[in-house]
Design a protein around this motif. Sequence first.
Motif, PDB file in Angstrom:
ATOM      1  N   GLY A  94      55.800  19.864   2.437  1.00 30.04           N
ATOM      2  CA  GLY A  94      55.977  19.096   1.214  1.00 30.04           C
ATOM      3  C   GLY A  94      56.568  19.879   0.054  1.00 30.04           C
ATOM      4  N   VAL A  95      56.817  21.178   0.248  1.00 28.39           N
ATOM      5  CA  VAL A  95      57.336  22.001  -0.841  1.00 28.39           C
ATOM      6  C   VAL A  95      58.818  21.717  -1.079  1.00 28.39           C
ATOM      7  N   VAL A  96      59.139  21.470  -2.347  1.00 28.28           N
ATOM      8  CA  VAL A  96      60.521  21.326  -2.794  1.00 28.28           C
ATOM      9  C   VAL A  96      60.679  22.191  -4.033  1.00 28.28           C
ATOM     10  N   THR A  97      61.734  22.989  -4.093  1.00 30.20           N
ATOM     11  CA  THR A  97      62.054  23.750  -5.299  1.00 30.20           C
ATOM     12  C   THR A  97      63.535  23.568  -5.594  1.00 30.20           C
ATOM     13  N   GLU A  98      63.834  22.960  -6.727  1.00 30.20           N
ATOM     14  CA  GLU A  98      65.218  22.725  -7.134  1.00 30.20           C
ATOM     15  C   GLU A  98      65.382  23.104  -8.592  1.00 30.20           C
ATOM     16  N   GLY A  99      66.600  23.454  -8.970  1.00 34.27           N
ATOM     17  CA  GLY A  99      66.882  23.822 -10.355  1.00 34.27           C
ATOM     18  C   GLY A  99      66.500  25.260 -10.619  1.00 34.27           C
ATOM     19  N   THR A 100      65.869  25.505 -11.768  1.00 34.95           N
ATOM     20  CA  THR A 100      65.513  26.877 -12.150  1.00 34.95           C
ATOM     21  C   THR A 100      64.358  27.436 -11.332  1.00 34.95           C
ATOM     22  N   LYS A 101      63.616  26.550 -10.663  1.00 40.16           N
ATOM     23  CA  LYS A 101      62.410  26.934  -9.903  1.00 40.16           C
ATOM     24  C   LYS A 101      61.353  27.540 -10.832  1.00 40.16           C
ATOM     25  N   GLN A 102      61.333  27.062 -12.064  1.00 40.12           N
ATOM     26  CA  GLN A 102      60.372  27.536 -13.048  1.00 40.12           C
ATOM     27  C   GLN A 102      59.488  26.385 -13.508  1.00 40.12           C
ATOM     28  N   ILE A 103      58.226  26.732 -13.754  1.00 38.52           N
ATOM     29  CA  ILE A 103      57.263  25.760 -14.273  1.00 38.52           C
ATOM     30  C   ILE A 103      56.558  26.367 -15.478  1.00 38.52           C
ATOM     31  N   ASN A 104      56.141  25.515 -16.374  1.00 38.60           N
ATOM     32  CA  ASN A 104      55.267  25.916 -17.467  1.00 38.60           C
ATOM     33  C   ASN A 104      53.879  25.375 -17.158  1.00 38.60           C
ATOM     34  N   ILE A 105      52.875  26.162 -17.468  1.00 36.59           N
ATOM     35  CA  ILE A 105      51.497  25.730 -17.264  1.00 36.59           C
ATOM     36  C   ILE A 105      50.799  25.715 -18.623  1.00 36.59           C
ATOM     37  N   PHE A 106      50.145  24.599 -18.905  1.00 37.09           N
ATOM     38  CA  PHE A 106      49.409  24.405 -20.149  1.00 37.09           C
ATOM     39  C   PHE A 106      47.943  24.143 -19.830  1.00 37.09           C
ATOM     40  N   THR A 107      47.049  24.552 -20.727  1.00 39.21           N
ATOM     41  CA  THR A 107      45.666  24.100 -20.634  1.00 39.21           C
ATOM     42  C   THR A 107      45.631  22.658 -21.127  1.00 39.21           C
ATOM     43  N   SER A 108      44.607  21.926 -20.725  1.00 34.16           N
ATOM     44  CA  SER A 108      44.418  20.548 -21.181  1.00 34.16           C
ATOM     45  C   SER A 108      43.045  20.426 -21.813  1.00 34.16           C
ATOM     46  N   PHE A 109      42.922  19.536 -22.784  1.00 31.51           N
ATOM     47  CA  PHE A 109      41.627  19.307 -23.425  1.00 31.51           C
ATOM     48  C   PHE A 109      40.617  18.753 -22.436  1.00 31.51           C
ATOM     49  N   LYS A 110      41.086  17.895 -21.510  1.00 37.78           N
ATOM     50  CA  LYS A 110      40.208  17.379 -20.457  1.00 37.78           C
ATOM     51  C   LYS A 110      41.074  16.896 -19.304  1.00 37.78           C
ATOM     52  N   GLY A 111      40.426  16.697 -18.169  1.00 42.26           N
ATOM     53  CA  GLY A 111      41.129  16.262 -16.970  1.00 42.26           C
ATOM     54  C   GLY A 111      41.548  14.804 -17.025  1.00 42.26           C
ATOM     55  N   ALA A 112      42.330  14.400 -16.050  1.00 42.71           N
ATOM     56  CA  ALA A 112      42.787  13.012 -15.960  1.00 42.71           C
ATOM     57  C   ALA A 112      41.596  12.085 -15.741  1.00 42.71           C
ATOM     58  N   PRO A 113      41.624  10.900 -16.348  1.00 45.96           N
ATOM     59  CA  PRO A 113      40.525   9.950 -16.146  1.00 45.96           C
ATOM     60  C   PRO A 113      40.539   9.392 -14.723  1.00 45.96           C
ATOM     61  N   GLU A 114      39.354   9.171 -14.151  1.00 43.50           N
ATOM     62  CA  GLU A 114      39.256   8.707 -12.765  1.00 43.50           C
ATOM     63  C   GLU A 114      40.033   7.436 -12.485  1.00 43.50           C
ATOM     64  N   GLY A 115      40.115   6.554 -13.414  1.00 43.15           N
ATOM     65  CA  GLY A 115      40.850   5.313 -13.195  1.00 43.15           C
ATOM     66  C   GLY A 115      42.336   5.430 -13.459  1.00 43.15           C
ATOM     67  N   GLY A 116      42.780   6.598 -13.950  1.00 46.04           N
ATOM     68  CA  GLY A 116      44.168   6.743 -14.342  1.00 46.04           C
ATOM     69  C   GLY A 116      44.426   5.949 -15.605  1.00 46.04           C
ATOM     70  N   SER A 117      45.690   5.664 -15.882  1.00 45.98           N
ATOM     71  CA  SER A 117      46.042   4.802 -17.006  1.00 45.98           C
ATOM     72  C   SER A 117      47.391   4.154 -16.709  1.00 45.98           C
TER      73      SER A 117
END
Length: 187
Positions: A94-117
Amino acid sequence: MLFQTLTSLTLLALTSAAPTSLSKRWPEIPNILRPTVISSYSTTNGAITYDVPKGTAAKTSSGEISTLVTFSNPSQTLPTDCRVRFYLDGADAGVVTEGTKQINIFTSFKGAPEGGSTGWGGPGNQRNGDVGRFLVYKGGNADLLWGNEVVKCPAKGETVAFEVVPAGEVDRVEWSKGLSGLYLTWV
């Protein structure tokens, strides 16, 4: 007859002792916390899809998709500091890497809600502080290009969350849940 029995027992022992596909796919290190759940976030409409089978950090002309990653710690006593790592298994189809192959990682205040949105109007991606930029490649841990990969480990009973975002203008990084992706480690 004895040879046939020994051969059968040997084959049975080898298949029984073989690791499951998931246990061998993450880096083999002693102190690792894998994600509890990953969810997708669309900047096109603000929708969150909870508990997706693959992570995606993609930016195209039509919008951006990022992955919200939640780590839960129900019972471990962890040190204060963890390190953020991003791993792409060499055998993860399932791995795909295209473009710069760079990602930014941020902290989040809280996780995704179980029901989504379903879209705009909350809760949003909950993006907080910038952890850093990583160069990803299939078959190993991403290289930290800039930033500080040290983050707060979740205390017993707590969760911490992150967002994986594409860095370039036309980028795509994808991975299979449970085989590759963001993880936490400590010394």
